[in-house]
Design a protein around this motif. Sequence first.
Motif, PDB file in Angstrom:
ATOM      1  N   PHE A   1       0.805  -1.224   0.000  1.00 23.77           N
ATOM      2  CA  PHE A   1       0.000   0.000   0.000  1.00 23.77           C
ATOM      3  C   PHE A   1       0.839   1.276   0.000  1.00 23.77           C
ATOM      4  N   PHE A   2       2.144   1.174   0.125  1.00 21.60           N
ATOM      5  CA  PHE A   2       2.999   2.341  -0.058  1.00 21.60           C
ATOM      6  C   PHE A   2       3.211   2.656  -1.531  1.00 21.60           C
ATOM      7  N   ASP A   3       2.939   1.661  -2.369  1.00 17.33           N
ATOM      8  CA  ASP A   3       3.273   1.787  -3.786  1.00 17.33           C
ATOM      9  C   ASP A   3       2.035   2.012  -4.646  1.00 17.33           C
ATOM     10  N   GLU A   4       1.204   0.990  -4.765  1.00 20.14           N
ATOM     11  CA  GLU A   4       0.053   1.079  -5.674  1.00 20.14           C
ATOM     12  C   GLU A   4      -1.137   0.383  -5.058  1.00 20.14           C
ATOM     13  N   ILE A   5      -2.279   1.028  -5.118  1.00 19.23           N
ATOM     14  CA  ILE A   5      -3.536   0.512  -4.588  1.00 19.23           C
ATOM     15  C   ILE A   5      -4.492   0.321  -5.749  1.00 19.23           C
TER      16      ILE A   5
END
Length: 347
Positions: free
Chosen positions: A238-242
């Motif tokens: 979830f720090f990168d892409e959701i």
Amino acid sequence: MADQPADQPAAQPAALEGVLRILQINEAHICGHMLQLAAELGIADLLAAGPRDAAGLAADTGSDPDALHRLLRFLAGQGIFTEDDAGRFSLTPTGDCLRSDHPQSLLDLLRWSTVVSRTFQDARYSLRTGLPAFPEAFGQPLFEYLRDHPEVGGHFNGAMAGFSRLESAAVTGAYDFSGARVVVDVAGGDGTLLADLLKAHPAAEGVLMEQPHVVVGAARRFEAEGLSARCRVVSGDFFDEIPAAGDLYILKSIIHDWADDDALRILTACRRAMAPGSRLLLIESVVPPGNTPGEAKLRDVVMLTLLGGRERTREEYAQLLGKAGLRLGQVVATRSPLQILEAVPSD
């Protein structure tokens, strides 16, 4: 009774009340440790079939009979067990919640609490540095430790699922989810909340995003509850892409795990995934103002010690959301310590 000496001041009721309150707070951890020991030994499961004496329970748990009797007697005084005239112990309705097969079982929560208790032995480190004490106590950050120690990770996941079972009805009953077409539950654990939402709203579809070692359990839950056709399970960071295409995003008890910089990264990733008409729900304990007591203030020091995270006030959430390009709207109370903070894109 002898008269009180004239030069000795009489005890002040207010002062005595304060002394007793301090003693009560200080001794609460003892009761918690005793509960954790009973959970670790699986006493409730051993009593599920009926009353038993301490000697038999000690033989099954590798305990000293006298020492175990004293533990059980203490917990009987707390309403967890009862002891009859023959020295046999039984479960009370409260103690039933320690059974592994109870629908609202707290067994994993108490087993996980032994880890929390161990962490708090190093809480002075957090006070000195402002950093989490968990790596100091266990040699790794929390989530890495859970990944590398599956048994402890299982207790943690079970504890979080237990919280979700207790909180899910309060959340689903407090907010109007009827207009949601695609609900994306970010870091939604075993899927308890999302499953309850989908069952309550048959027209909705769901996406649950979790770490790879968690998604398997969530997929099993959706299959068992007949929801696989309406719910997709994906692994990710979830720090990168959701996942995009949701009109309702949920972060339940996630943002409080993180300090502001990392929390902002998560919220920014959510904002990138959201369409102009999407909504984001932060489901968190909100710190009340002033000296008002609240569960959030307890959870706040737990977050500091375990993860370096924090509970926040309503104003602090509004500021954090604003930095992520989101605007805080309504805040909805629930019949639990949690509140629902609704946010929408600010542009």
